[in-house]
Design a protein around this motif. Structure first.
Motif, PDB file in Angstrom:
ATOM      1  N   GLN A  20      41.348 136.786 -73.626  1.00 29.80           N
ATOM      2  CA  GLN A  20      40.181 135.918 -73.805  1.00 29.80           C
ATOM      3  C   GLN A  20      40.488 134.776 -74.774  1.00 29.80           C
ATOM      4  O   GLN A  20      40.047 133.647 -74.566  1.00 29.80           O
ATOM      5  N   ARG A  21      41.245 135.049 -75.825  1.00 25.70           N
ATOM      6  CA  ARG A  21      41.594 134.008 -76.791  1.00 25.70           C
ATOM      7  C   ARG A  21      42.440 132.922 -76.123  1.00 25.70           C
ATOM      8  O   ARG A  21      42.287 131.740 -76.423  1.00 25.70           O
ATOM      9  N   ASP A  22      43.330 133.320 -75.205  1.00 25.45           N
ATOM     10  CA  ASP A  22      44.131 132.341 -74.472  1.00 25.45           C
ATOM     11  C   ASP A  22      43.250 131.477 -73.572  1.00 25.45           C
ATOM     12  O   ASP A  22      43.462 130.269 -73.450  1.00 25.45           O
ATOM     13  N   GLN A  23      42.252 132.082 -72.946  1.00 26.51           N
ATOM     14  CA  GLN A  23      41.398 131.351 -72.014  1.00 26.51           C
ATOM     15  C   GLN A  23      40.370 130.478 -72.727  1.00 26.51           C
ATOM     16  O   GLN A  23      40.104 129.354 -72.303  1.00 26.51           O
ATOM     17  N   ARG A  27      37.889 129.954 -81.229  1.00 29.32           N
ATOM     18  CA  ARG A  27      36.469 129.905 -81.563  1.00 29.32           C
ATOM     19  C   ARG A  27      35.611 129.563 -80.341  1.00 29.32           C
ATOM     20  O   ARG A  27      34.515 129.065 -80.468  1.00 29.32           O
ATOM     21  N   GLY A  28      36.130 129.831 -79.150  1.00 34.90           N
ATOM     22  CA  GLY A  28      35.379 129.540 -77.936  1.00 34.90           C
ATOM     23  C   GLY A  28      35.540 128.108 -77.475  1.00 34.90           C
ATOM     24  O   GLY A  28      34.855 127.670 -76.553  1.00 34.90           O
ATOM     25  N   VAL A  29      36.429 127.354 -78.088  1.00 33.62           N
ATOM     26  CA  VAL A  29      36.694 125.965 -77.710  1.00 33.62           C
ATOM     27  C   VAL A  29      38.139 125.890 -77.232  1.00 33.62           C
ATOM     28  O   VAL A  29      39.059 126.004 -78.038  1.00 33.62           O
TER      29      VAL A  29
END
Length: 56
Positions: A20-23, A27-29
């Motif tokens: 998820q961090r890669d995608q 910080r969700g950006v």
């Protein structure tokens, strides 16, 4: 067709959080740098005033 499962007790090379961090980015950006700074864990855990307490 399904992906073969790892046997019990074997950690996958990447966790769901890593994917998820890669995608989504840290910080969700997507593409943003990670602003978090890690403080040394040992310094955080070590008390400033050591009181050895009672021996028995």
């Amino acid at each position: 067709m399904t992906k073969p499962r790892e046997p019990n007790g074997v950690e996958p090379s990447r966790s769901e959080d890593d994917i998820q961090r890669d995608q989504l980015g840290p910080r969700g950006v997507p593409g943003a740098p990670d602003p978090a700074k890690m403080t040394p864990q040992r310094e955080k855990k070590t008390p400033k005033h050591v009181d050895p307490g009672h021996t028995a």
